[in-house]
Design a protein around this motif. Structure first.
Motif, short mmCIF file in Angstrom:
data_model
loop_
_atom_site.label_atom_id
_atom_site.label_comp_id
_atom_site.label_asym_id
_atom_site.label_seq_id
_atom_site.Cartn_x
_atom_site.Cartn_y
_atom_site.Cartn_z
N LEU A 1 -31.32 33.85 3.92
CA LEU A 1 -31.22 33.07 5.06
C LEU A 1 -32.49 32.32 5.42
CD1 LEU A 1 -28.10 34.73 6.97
CD2 LEU A 1 -28.27 32.81 4.93
N ARG A 2 -33.64 33.39 5.53
CA ARG A 2 -34.74 32.90 5.67
C ARG A 2 -35.84 31.89 4.64
NH1 ARG A 2 -35.86 38.13 7.78
NH2 ARG A 2 -36.12 38.88 5.81
N HIS A 3 -35.29 32.46 3.54
CA HIS A 3 -36.08 31.80 2.80
C HIS A 3 -34.95 30.22 2.72
CE1 HIS A 3 -38.31 33.46 1.18
NE2 HIS A 3 -38.54 35.03 0.82
N LEU A 4 -34.15 29.93 2.19
CA LEU A 4 -33.05 28.68 2.81
C LEU A 4 -32.85 28.15 4.26
CD1 LEU A 4 -29.17 30.36 1.49
CD2 LEU A 4 -31.31 28.67 0.35
N VAL A 5 -33.74 28.48 4.99
CA VAL A 5 -33.80 27.89 5.89
C VAL A 5 -35.34 27.29 5.80
CG1 VAL A 5 -34.68 28.08 8.57
CG2 VAL A 5 -32.15 29.15 7.60
N ALA A 6 -35.94 28.29 5.16
CA ALA A 6 -37.88 27.62 5.38
C ALA A 6 -38.21 26.57 4.04
CB ALA A 6 -38.75 29.06 4.69
N ARG A 7 -36.25 26.38 3.08
CA ARG A 7 -36.24 25.24 2.41
C ARG A 7 -35.94 24.16 2.76
NH1 ARG A 7 -36.67 20.85 0.47
NH2 ARG A 7 -36.79 20.80 -1.93
N ALA B 1 -36.82 30.47 -5.12
CA ALA B 1 -36.44 31.41 -6.01
C ALA B 1 -36.46 32.52 -5.63
CB ALA B 1 -37.92 31.67 -7.52
N GLN B 2 -37.08 33.29 -4.74
CA GLN B 2 -36.82 33.96 -3.54
C GLN B 2 -35.97 33.96 -2.57
OE1 GLN B 2 -40.60 33.31 -1.63
NE2 GLN B 2 -40.95 35.63 -1.77
N ALA B 3 -35.14 32.97 -2.55
CA ALA B 3 -33.45 33.51 -1.97
C ALA B 3 -32.37 33.46 -3.49
CB ALA B 3 -32.93 31.46 -1.88
N ILE C 1 -34.92 23.56 5.79
CA ILE C 1 -34.65 22.82 7.14
C ILE C 1 -36.01 22.90 7.63
CG2 ILE C 1 -33.55 24.28 9.66
CD1 ILE C 1 -32.11 23.66 8.31
N HIS C 2 -37.07 23.72 7.56
CA HIS C 2 -38.45 23.16 7.64
C HIS C 2 -39.12 22.53 6.76
CE1 HIS C 2 -37.65 26.44 11.39
NE2 HIS C 2 -37.33 26.64 9.51
N GLY C 3 -38.37 22.41 5.21
CA GLY C 3 -38.94 21.52 4.39
C GLY C 3 -39.72 21.89 3.27
N GLU C 4 -39.50 23.58 3.69
CA GLU C 4 -41.15 24.15 3.27
C GLU C 4 -40.52 24.63 1.59
OE1 GLU C 4 -42.21 27.49 4.82
OE2 GLU C 4 -42.26 26.38 7.11
N ARG C 5 -40.85 23.96 0.49
CA ARG C 5 -40.74 24.31 -1.01
C ARG C 5 -41.62 25.66 -1.42
NH1 ARG C 5 -42.45 22.23 -6.15
NH2 ARG C 5 -40.44 22.75 -8.13
N ILE C 6 -42.63 25.80 -1.46
CA ILE C 6 -43.50 26.45 -1.68
C ILE C 6 -43.79 27.34 -0.75
CG2 ILE C 6 -45.75 27.37 -2.35
CD1 ILE C 6 -45.30 24.76 -3.95
#
Length: 120
Positions: A56-62, A80-82, A64-69
């Motif tokens: 979930l943290r990795h999905l939110v980062a991608r 990939a981590q998710a 919600i926060h727009g962080e690809r890397i």
């Protein structure tokens, strides 16, 4: 006359349809994890809830926060981590492993404390 061989592959799994570029990114996550922890460390058992929370943290980062890397963790792709975390949960489920660590499925609740002292 040209001779053409026959291959009986009707009904067989279509490995050729897998997204190999995406698989390669997940392999990078496994490689990074093996260096950070140890080969197959995850197979020793991690509570489902901790793995799920990481997914979930990795999905939110991608999304919600727009962080690809993930710059904090080897410059790996958050997706990939998710995906790696979901594959780990799938492996646990398929192998019947780690039922003792299943804190998500009703009837399998556990009370594990993670290394930071918070409930998993």
């Amino acid at each position: 006359m040209e001779i053409v061989g026959t291959k009986k592959d009707v009904g067989k799994d279509r490995w050729d349809l897998l997204f190999w570029d995406a698989v390669e990114e997940v392999v990078k996550v496994s490689t990074y994890g093996s260096k950070k922890y140890a080969d197959r460390n995850c197979e020793l058992g991690i509570s489902y809830g901790r793995v799920f929370a990481g997914v979930l943290r990795h999905l939110v980062a991608r999304f919600i926060h727009g962080e690809r890397i993930n710059k904090e963790d080897g410059n790996l792709l958050h997706l990939a981590q998710a995906a790696w975390g979901i594959l780990l949960l799938l492996a646990y489920d398929l192998r019947g492993l780690d039922v003792k660590h299943d804190d998500l499925t009703p009837g399998h609740r556990i009370h594990e404390t993670n290394p930071e002292g918070a409930k998993a």
